[in-house]
Design a protein around this motif. Sequence first.
Motif, mmCIF file in Angstrom:
data_model
loop_
_atom_site.group_PDB
_atom_site.id
_atom_site.type_symbol
_atom_site.label_atom_id
_atom_site.label_comp_id
_atom_site.label_asym_id
_atom_site.label_seq_id
_atom_site.Cartn_x
_atom_site.Cartn_y
_atom_site.Cartn_z
ATOM 1 N N ILE A 54 -3.306 -1.969 7.224
ATOM 2 C CA ILE A 54 -4.322 -2.500 6.327
ATOM 3 C C ILE A 54 -3.623 -3.229 5.181
ATOM 4 O O ILE A 54 -2.702 -2.689 4.565
ATOM 5 C CB ILE A 54 -5.206 -1.363 5.764
ATOM 6 N N LYS A 55 -4.057 -4.439 4.889
ATOM 7 C CA LYS A 55 -3.499 -5.204 3.778
ATOM 8 C C LYS A 55 -4.098 -4.661 2.483
ATOM 9 O O LYS A 55 -5.193 -5.049 2.071
ATOM 10 C CB LYS A 55 -3.807 -6.695 3.949
ATOM 11 N N LEU A 56 -3.380 -3.755 1.863
ATOM 12 C CA LEU A 56 -3.918 -3.057 0.703
ATOM 13 C C LEU A 56 -4.001 -3.941 -0.531
ATOM 14 O O LEU A 56 -3.179 -4.836 -0.748
ATOM 15 C CB LEU A 56 -3.045 -1.839 0.379
ATOM 16 N N ALA A 57 -5.007 -3.646 -1.353
ATOM 17 C CA ALA A 57 -5.076 -4.242 -2.685
ATOM 18 C C ALA A 57 -3.895 -3.718 -3.505
ATOM 19 O O ALA A 57 -3.242 -2.735 -3.131
ATOM 20 C CB ALA A 57 -6.400 -3.876 -3.352
ATOM 21 N N THR A 58 -3.606 -4.375 -4.597
ATOM 22 C CA THR A 58 -2.436 -4.001 -5.398
ATOM 23 C C THR A 58 -2.796 -3.737 -6.851
ATOM 24 O O THR A 58 -3.783 -4.266 -7.374
ATOM 25 C CB THR A 58 -1.355 -5.105 -5.352
ATOM 26 N N ILE A 59 -1.978 -2.906 -7.469
ATOM 27 C CA ILE A 59 -2.000 -2.673 -8.914
ATOM 28 C C ILE A 59 -0.609 -2.990 -9.426
ATOM 29 O O ILE A 59 0.379 -2.460 -8.891
ATOM 30 C CB ILE A 59 -2.374 -1.211 -9.250
ATOM 31 N N ASP A 60 -0.515 -3.860 -10.412
ATOM 32 C CA ASP A 60 0.795 -4.290 -10.933
ATOM 33 C C ASP A 60 1.670 -4.845 -9.809
ATOM 34 O O ASP A 60 2.878 -4.586 -9.751
ATOM 35 C CB ASP A 60 1.507 -3.128 -11.638
ATOM 36 N N ASN A 61 1.038 -5.554 -8.871
ATOM 37 C CA ASN A 61 1.738 -6.175 -7.729
ATOM 38 C C ASN A 61 2.364 -5.159 -6.774
ATOM 39 O O ASN A 61 3.283 -5.494 -6.028
ATOM 40 C CB ASN A 61 2.812 -7.157 -8.214
ATOM 41 N N ARG A 62 1.865 -3.935 -6.806
ATOM 42 C CA ARG A 62 2.338 -2.900 -5.873
ATOM 43 C C ARG A 62 1.144 -2.297 -5.140
ATOM 44 O O ARG A 62 0.067 -2.116 -5.720
ATOM 45 C CB ARG A 62 3.112 -1.811 -6.617
ATOM 46 N N ARG A 63 1.350 -1.991 -3.866
ATOM 47 C CA ARG A 63 0.297 -1.388 -3.068
ATOM 48 C C ARG A 63 -0.138 -0.046 -3.660
ATOM 49 O O ARG A 63 0.652 0.653 -4.267
ATOM 50 C CB ARG A 63 0.805 -1.156 -1.632
ATOM 51 N N PHE A 64 -1.400 0.287 -3.444
ATOM 52 C CA PHE A 64 -1.875 1.585 -3.914
ATOM 53 C C PHE A 64 -2.922 2.117 -2.945
ATOM 54 O O PHE A 64 -3.490 1.382 -2.138
ATOM 55 C CB PHE A 64 -2.457 1.481 -5.333
ATOM 56 N N ASP A 65 -3.153 3.426 -3.039
ATOM 57 C CA ASP A 65 -4.275 4.033 -2.332
ATOM 58 C C ASP A 65 -4.852 5.144 -3.194
ATOM 59 O O ASP A 65 -4.401 5.365 -4.325
ATOM 60 C CB ASP A 65 -3.861 4.535 -0.935
#
Length: 247
Positions: free
Chosen positions: A105-116
């Motif tokens: 899954i192409k995850l959304a990012t926070i501060d240009n880093r993947r998160f879940d």
Amino acid sequence: MLLKGRNKYDMYRVMKSNIKLAPYLPETKTWSQETFLNMLNKYKSIVVKPNSGSLGRDVYFIYKKKTNYVIRVNKKRLVYPNVDAVCSYMKNIVGDKKFIIQKEIKLATIDNRRFDFRIIVQRRTRKKPWQVTGIIARRGGKGYKVTNRSRRGVALHLDVAMEKLNISGQAKTALVEEIKKVAIDASETLGKSFPKQRIFGVDIGMDQEGNLHIFELNRWPLLGGFKSLKDQSQYELIMKIKGKKKR
């Protein structure tokens, strides 16, 4: 279907049988070379990981580029000229161990880093209903694709994560409610397969379009992310309910 241990594929199959959960589950298969090639051809980007693994260990992200193939594991980035070379590498990694293959899954990012999101779902006794007792976001460490704290991931309070994502008001309320509903539905479904279970750690990713995806459920979730937050209220509630005696 009664289950035991942490067999991820069996848990996936049980959740997949629930029509409410099926749309949230990335396609997952057990490892074979043929399945690996089919999944890579179908999705161009897949994840291979141990069927009973934890802590983000031995998770391989494999994707096809225009002229080559790339494997990412921890901070390593391996480039191969053709799919045969990729197959040879992965066959040596898997050996006779049990691995699963999952659509990435192409995850959304926070501060240009993947998160879940890590959601803790608990019930006070086996006869009581499941309830969400904690939600955090887990931002991946620099250079890592997994979000686990054991791989330099960082736990963020949900409000902090939402602020960084610029999600507020009704959109925030709707997203949080959907996360909670999906986590509870998953826990209720697997709770029937693990009748003595009183806690699950539910890992849910959000893609770049805002859609949610269930990655897996952990029967023995680590709580360090919650404990690391300045606000200890979620951690205290989790521990309070966790300490209740089974009936």
